[in-house]
Scaffold this motif. Structure first.
Motif, PDB file in Angstrom:
ATOM      1  N   PHE A 483       0.870  -1.193   0.000  1.00 20.89           N
ATOM      2  CA  PHE A 483       0.000   0.000   0.000  1.00 20.89           C
ATOM      3  C   PHE A 483       0.904   1.239   0.000  1.00 20.89           C
ATOM      4  O   PHE A 483       1.787   1.394   0.866  1.00 20.89           O
ATOM      5  CB  PHE A 483      -0.913   0.032   1.224  1.00 20.89           C
ATOM      6  CG  PHE A 483      -1.735   1.286   1.317  1.00 20.89           C
ATOM      7  CD1 PHE A 483      -2.807   1.499   0.465  1.00 20.89           C
ATOM      8  CD2 PHE A 483      -1.429   2.278   2.242  1.00 20.89           C
ATOM      9  CE1 PHE A 483      -3.548   2.659   0.542  1.00 20.89           C
ATOM     10  CE2 PHE A 483      -2.171   3.431   2.321  1.00 20.89           C
ATOM     11  CZ  PHE A 483      -3.240   3.624   1.459  1.00 20.89           C
ATOM     12  N   VAL A 484       0.679   2.110  -1.004  1.00 21.56           N
ATOM     13  CA  VAL A 484       1.509   3.308  -1.165  1.00 21.56           C
ATOM     14  C   VAL A 484       0.609   4.544  -0.999  1.00 21.56           C
ATOM     15  O   VAL A 484      -0.256   4.797  -1.848  1.00 21.56           O
ATOM     16  CB  VAL A 484       2.210   3.337  -2.530  1.00 21.56           C
ATOM     17  CG1 VAL A 484       3.034   4.617  -2.662  1.00 21.56           C
ATOM     18  CG2 VAL A 484       3.075   2.098  -2.699  1.00 21.56           C
ATOM     19  N   PRO A 485       0.757   5.373   0.121  1.00 22.49           N
ATOM     20  CA  PRO A 485      -0.021   6.625   0.259  1.00 22.49           C
ATOM     21  C   PRO A 485       0.430   7.640  -0.775  1.00 22.49           C
ATOM     22  O   PRO A 485       1.633   7.792  -1.027  1.00 22.49           O
ATOM     23  CB  PRO A 485       0.311   7.100   1.681  1.00 22.49           C
ATOM     24  CG  PRO A 485       0.894   5.906   2.377  1.00 22.49           C
ATOM     25  CD  PRO A 485       1.572   5.101   1.318  1.00 22.49           C
ATOM     26  N   GLU A 486      -0.511   8.338  -1.360  1.00 26.45           N
ATOM     27  CA  GLU A 486      -0.196   9.335  -2.384  1.00 26.45           C
ATOM     28  C   GLU A 486       0.406  10.576  -1.726  1.00 26.45           C
ATOM     29  O   GLU A 486      -0.107  11.081  -0.728  1.00 26.45           O
ATOM     30  CB  GLU A 486      -1.461   9.724  -3.157  1.00 26.45           C
ATOM     31  CG  GLU A 486      -1.967   8.628  -4.055  1.00 26.45           C
ATOM     32  CD  GLU A 486      -3.110   9.116  -4.933  1.00 26.45           C
ATOM     33  OE1 GLU A 486      -3.402  10.328  -4.860  1.00 26.45           O
ATOM     34  OE2 GLU A 486      -3.686   8.305  -5.671  1.00 26.45           O
ATOM     35  N   GLY A 487       1.484  11.058  -2.297  1.00 25.89           N
ATOM     36  CA  GLY A 487       2.120  12.276  -1.815  1.00 25.89           C
ATOM     37  C   GLY A 487       3.135  12.037  -0.727  1.00 25.89           C
ATOM     38  O   GLY A 487       3.704  13.007  -0.205  1.00 25.89           O
ATOM     39  N   TYR A 488       3.403  10.795  -0.354  1.00 20.79           N
ATOM     40  CA  TYR A 488       4.356  10.504   0.706  1.00 20.79           C
ATOM     41  C   TYR A 488       5.304   9.405   0.232  1.00 20.79           C
ATOM     42  O   TYR A 488       4.890   8.455  -0.442  1.00 20.79           O
ATOM     43  CB  TYR A 488       3.652  10.048   1.990  1.00 20.79           C
ATOM     44  CG  TYR A 488       2.825  11.134   2.619  1.00 20.79           C
ATOM     45  CD1 TYR A 488       3.389  12.026   3.537  1.00 20.79           C
ATOM     46  CD2 TYR A 488       1.464  11.268   2.301  1.00 20.79           C
ATOM     47  CE1 TYR A 488       2.628  13.021   4.110  1.00 20.79           C
ATOM     48  CE2 TYR A 488       0.697  12.257   2.864  1.00 20.79           C
ATOM     49  CZ  TYR A 488       1.292  13.142   3.782  1.00 20.79           C
ATOM     50  OH  TYR A 488       0.543  14.124   4.358  1.00 20.79           O
TER      51      TYR A 488
END
Length: 1121
Positions: A483-488
């Motif tokens: 899972f990759v958070p957007e903007g981080y």
């Protein structure tokens, strides 16, 4: 040094010796000692006109206990701090490492007036230091090319009308010629001796271009010239300087020790007050001005006779400095930022800037907020962003401070990471993670490839939780999930392992078995569910072949269809699901499993627990001065869990704000609320608390008011006792409180008993009461309580028991003092006699007149228990006589006589006649009147009348004898006489007239008149009333008056300051029978002076003088200062 370069303070360093401390007029001498506090002193500068100059001073504060204070001065007294603006700018900085304060003064665009000597002073408690430096201004020597009109500019930056005209730019640069040296000429001496019309010619001849500056300097030079004064030994200084809030003394020395002086401010006379104090010691006269403010910055004069001494007072307002500097701020995006600065004075103006752009309420919008708290000024940034980064400044007129704001991105925090999963075929796999920011979105990846949603794969984002759900897992679903958070720059990874189980099938039959696990729920096979929550009970079932499952609640079968209560069945697992548990879902559930090998049964009891119902029947049972006792009933349903206690809230009636009364649960069902305001209506409500939570609030109680009962009644006494009654009286309580008083309740009981009986059913408002129906000869106790909304007061009790028995009292009449003598009234007046008596039992009252029972219908009688009243509406003479009052109890009696006399005016005297006449006298006699008005005759009034004029004149009043002698009658006249009778009612209405007259005969005397001599009335003028000094208000008409006599009639001349007043319409001169008046119409200050009035005739002259002072009323604003 180059002439066309601006000289800075660090280019030429001059260290002058420490100057001696000079005393500025009007200021108190400094007691501080001179010390070497300067690390760097300002330097003298020679600069080009129109350029800028900066002066720097540094002070070491490492050994100081307080922050040093810096003053920049020009000359002796001119404080430059009050002149701060575009032309003069000041700056103050502080280095915390070296503890050195740096002070800068910048002069923008130097002009000729900036040249001169300067001084800077630094003080700190008991230490001080100062240094001096000079500024020289040179003219621009480059040839000025361009528009000639641009040369007509004024010095300074305040606008087109500011400063002096500077014509120096018009001068052309000329080549220097080798001239023969000439003798030096003092141009100022030539100008002082020249006429004003020659000033321009002399200026042109000697190359003076600044004419206005020349005239200004010449005017000052003329003023400075000392002049000998006859009235002053020493005049005031030319100027005084004082700090705002301090005091200043202006002093002169006069020649005459007895001379009176006047002090004027801007031409208006000053009167002594707490603000202005006058002192006179010998030849010295002093004016002290206390607590100077900006209104005291004015011109002052001391006047002695015709001479004056002038001075100016300059009030210095200290510049506002920054006492607490700004601090740098490092924050993250979205946080609140506050820049705080503290200044030296409250109410000062602070200007905020960011990167050179001013921040105001109009331009900042909702992004910035400005706050003032005394000396503290705060700039608030609600939610910081990257755009807010930069340098922030706070400016005052005496200093500045700056701080830097750094804003960083907020880091994302992982609250729960995803975990590795191992699942079997056809099972469900769910990856779950939780991050700190709800707004963050992200993507799921499998082995680096983005996962896309499908019927079997679902992705969800609810708040801070992100989920990836895979139904019916297959072998190809195994792998690494991320899972990759957007903007981080952050990723969360976990692995999905697929477990493949191979089972060798051996057909056999096993009886079904229910495997329940309710060990963590308390009682066996009992499941507790909180109302509103979801219940999912997974029951493992074994058996071969697969058994069938049946769930029942009573006789109702729970099916597998979609619904709030349902059953989900798999091969070896049966799930019982309740979505949003309700109170009706509570009960016993039966589960039955069966297959060909047999069956199994089990019972499950599901208990639904909830927050309790609200408490009931909340009411106030009693109130006190600031307390109230509240009771309530427990809730009808405790929510299925034991009650822990209650929470209480209250509010004022009409308010919407509820106030908590307890934070820890209260176990009892009655509560005493405290700290309430007496006389204010309140409402209460209660919450029930159990292990699940807090109930809804109960209904509000009826409004109640904290009111204390009154104090006990006072002075309870027994007024009367009979065989069956007792009369009591008392005084109201000393303390009533906000509830006032509704009435009183009287109670009684027998002595030795505690059974009190209420004598009155309803509270009475009077302060007396007769208790009836009491047993005769018993000893009774009585008490009285006051009643109001708060209840009963403490009782007021008689100290001793009262025996209920008729008290025998002999009859007694108490005759008022005015009735102990003869009671006299005039005919027609009203009579009202109140005669008190006493006696028990009630006596019999009887009235007699002249010893005969009174039966006159015009005389009224009214009798009560304690007095009797005799009244006559209109008295007549027939009502006169002796009245007897008799009171009787059985064989005992008492009586009193009252004599009433009704009087009227008397009749006229009778038989009035003249008995004898001799010379200018006549003797009269008469007899008393037949009707004396029922009282004695007190005298007679005798009047005479000339038969010619018939006018009556009183000769005697109050003549007591029935005879008299009338004297001083006029010869040759005939007189008639009349007489009035008089008693206490006055004169008789009719008169007795003499039967005969008195004729005064002539005696033959001859009158020889003296020859008439006319008196000589001639006299020189003489003023009988002088003129009086007056002080009048300007604008209001005034008049001065005097009186003169003289014959022949003198000629009147009015003069002002020895000058004859002609036909000026402002003056109106009047002469009314020797009273002379000079009217002045709306005088002004110019009408004050010495006024003279001169009267002249042939025999001489006389004159009087007065001084007229015209006072101007000051404006309201100036008067308030």
């Amino acid at each position: 040094m180059s002439r066309d370069h601006v000289s800075r303070s660090n280019l030429t360093f001059v260290t002058p010796p420490a100057p001696s401390a000079e005393h500025v007029p009007g200021e108190e001498p400094q007691l501080s000692e001179l010390t070497g506090m300067f690390v760097l002193k300002p330097e003298s500068v020679t600069a080009v006109k129109g350029k800028d100059a900066t002066f720097v001073a540094k002070v070491d504060s490492s050994s100081l206990t307080r922050k040093p204070t810096m003053k920049w001065l020009k000359g002796k007294w001119l404080d430059l701090g009050s002149k701060a603006g575009k032309h003069l700018q000041f700056k103050e900085t502080y280095d915390r490492n070296t503890k050195i304060y740096t002070y800068e003064m910048s002069i923008i665009k130097l002009v000729d007036g900036d040249a001169g000597g300067y001084r800077c002073e630094v003080t700190s408690k008991d230490k001080c230091d100062s240094c001096t430096f000079d500024v020289s201004v040179e003219a621009v020597q480059e040839e000025q090319q361009g528009n000639i009109l641009e040369a007509f500019k004024r010095s300074g930056d305040a606008g087109e009308d500011a400063g002096d005209l500077d014509f120096s730019a018009l001068l052309k640069k000329r080549e220097k010629k080798q001239n023969v040296p000439k003798e030096e000429v003092d141009v100022w001496e030539i100008l002082k001796a020249a006429k004003p019309c020659d000033y321009e010619k002399i200026a042109f001849e000697y190359g003076i271009t600044d004419l206005r500056g020349m005239l200004s300097r010449l005017k000052k030079m003329k003023k400075v010239e000392p002049k000998k004064s006859d009235a002053f030994l020493r005049k005031m200084e030319s100027a005084y300087s004082v700090d705002k809030g301090k005091r200043v003394q202006l002093s002169v020395e006069v020649t005459d020790p007895n001379a009176q002086v006047k002090w004027l401010k801007n031409g208006q006379e000053i009167k002594p007050s707490a603000k202005y104090v006058f002192e006179s010691v010998g030849n010295k006269r002093t004016l002290t001005i206390n607590k100077c403010n900006l209104s005291d910055d004015a011109a002052y004069e001391c006047v002695v006779g015709e001479e004056k001494s002038f001075t100016e007072v300059f009030v210095k307002e200290p510049p506002v400095t920054i006492t607490k500097l700004l601090d740098d701020v490092h924050t993250v995006v979205g946080e609140k930022v506050e820049f705080e600065v503290e200044v030296s004075e409250e109410g000062a103006n602070v200007k905020w800037m960011k990167d050179g752009v001013e921040l105001t309420r109009d331009t900042a919008g909702s992004k910035y907020r400005f706050k003032k708290d005394g000396k503290r000024h705060i700039l608030i940034i609600n939610e910081a962003t990257k755009e807010d980064m930069g340098m922030y400044y706070a400016f005052t007129n005496g200093g500045e401070s700056k701080a830097e704001l750094e804003v960083e991105d907020k880091e994302l925090e992982v609250l729960q990471s995803i975990a590795d999963l191992t699942v079997k075929a056809a099972e469900k796999a769910m990856f779950k993670c939780e991050v700190s920011d709800e707004k963050v979105t992200g993507k799921w990846f499998k082995d680096g490839v983005e996962v896309l949603a499908s019927d079997r794969i679902k992705m969800s984002h609810i708040g801070r939780i992100h989920k990836l759900t895979i139904d019916d897992v297959k072998p190809e679903d195994a792998g690494d999930y991320t899972f990759v958070p957007e903007g981080y720059a952050l990723s969360l990874s976990a692995k999905l392992n697929f477990l493949e189980i191979k089972i060798d099938y051996v057909p056999r039959q096993d009886p079904p078995k229910i495997h329940l696990d309710t060990s963590g729920t308390g009682n066996k096979n009992t499941i507790i569910v909180v109302a509103g929550n979801k219940l999912r009970l997974d029951v493992e079932i074994t058996g071969d072949p697969a058994p069938t499952v049946c769930w029942k609640k009573g006789d109702t079968v729970i099916g597998e269809a979609e619904g709030r209560v349902r059953v989900e069945t798999r091969k070896t697992l049966c799930s019982f699901v309740i979505e949003g548990a309700e109170r009706d879902d509570e009960g016993k559930y039966h589960i039955t499993v069966a297959n060909p090998a047999g069956e199994d049964k089990a019972d499950i009891f599901i208990k639904i627990v909830d927050v309790p119902d609200p408490p009931e029947n909340v009411k106030c049972t009693s109130v006190g001065e600031d307390t109230a006792t509240i009771t309530w009933d427990p809730p009808a349903f405790d929510g299925g869990a034991p009650l822990k206690g209650y929470l209480m809230e209250r509010k004022k009636v009409g308010s919407s704000r509820w106030t908590k009364l307890n934070f820890d649960v209260f176990e009892s069902t009655d509560y005493e609320a405290k700290k309430m305001i007496e006389g204010v209506l309140y409402e209460m409500r209660v919450f029930a608390v159990n292990g699940i939570g807090i109930s809804q609030p109960s209904g509000s109680s009826k409004p109640f008011m904290p009111i204390a009962p009154t104090s006990e009644p006072i002075r309870l006494t027994v007024e009367d006792v009979t065989d069956s009654t007792c009369a009591l009286k008392w005084r109201p309580p000393e303390r009533l409180g906000a509830g006032g008083i509704d009435g009183y309740i009287i109670e009684y009981c027998k002595e030795g008993s505690d059974q009190w009986v209420q004598a009155n059913q309803e509270p009475i408002e009077k302060n007396n009461f007769r208790v009836k129906g009491l047993p005769t000869a018993e000893k009774m106790l009585f008490r009285v309580v006051a009643v109001n909304m708060a209840g009963r007061s403490p009782p007021a009790t008689l100290s001793q028991a009262v025996t209920i028995r008729e008290i025998m009292e002999n009859p007694k009449i108490r005759v008022p003092r005015q009735l102990r003598t003869k009671f006299i009234r005039k005919v027609g007046e009203k009579i009202n006699l109140v005669i008190p008596f006493q006696g028990k039992p009630r006596p019999v009252v009887t009235w007699f007149r002249d010893d005969v029972p009174l039966e006159d219908a015009t005389v009224g009688i009214r009798t009560s228990d304690v007095d009797t009243i005799l009244f006559i509406r209109s008295a007549e003479r027939a009502h006169s006589g002796k009245y007897t009052l008799q009171v009787q109890i059985e064989n005992m009696s008492d009586s009193a006589d009252i004599f009433i006399q009704i009087v009227d005016k008397p009749g006229p005297p009778i038989n009035v006649h003249v008995t004898d006449i001799w010379g200018f006298n006549a003797a009269l006699e008469w007899k008393p009147p037949k009707d004396d008005g029922n009282c004695d005759i007190t005298g007679y009034t005798v009047q005479k009348a000339d038969m010619k004029t018939k006018e009556w004149f009183t000769v005697y009043e109050h003549n007591r004898r029935p005879s008299c002698t009338v004297s001083d009658l006029v010869m040759g006249n005939e007189y008639s006489f009349r007489i009035f009778s008089e008693n206490i009612c006055g004169l008789s209405e009719e008169v007795g007239i003499s039967k005969n007259t008195a004729i005064i005969g002539k005696t033959g005397l001859a009158f020889n008149p003296q020859p008439f001599r006319e008196k000589d009335m001639s006299s020189s003028p003489k003023f009988t009333a002088p003129l009086v000094d007056r002080c009048v208000v300007a604008g209001y008409s005034a008049a001065i008056s005097c009186a003169v006599r003289g014959f022949p009639k003198p000629k009147i001349i009015w003069m002002k300051n020895k000058m004859i007043i002609g036909g000026d319409p402002k003056f109106l001169m009047q002469n009314n029978q020797g009273v002379l008046t000079l009217n002045i119409r709306k005088p002004s200050m110019f009408d004050g002076g010495q006024y003279t009035c001169r009267a002249i005739n042939d025999l001489g002259q006389d004159e009087v003088e007065c001084k007229l002072e015209v006072r101007v009323v000051q404006e309201k604003a100036e008067g308030s200062k």
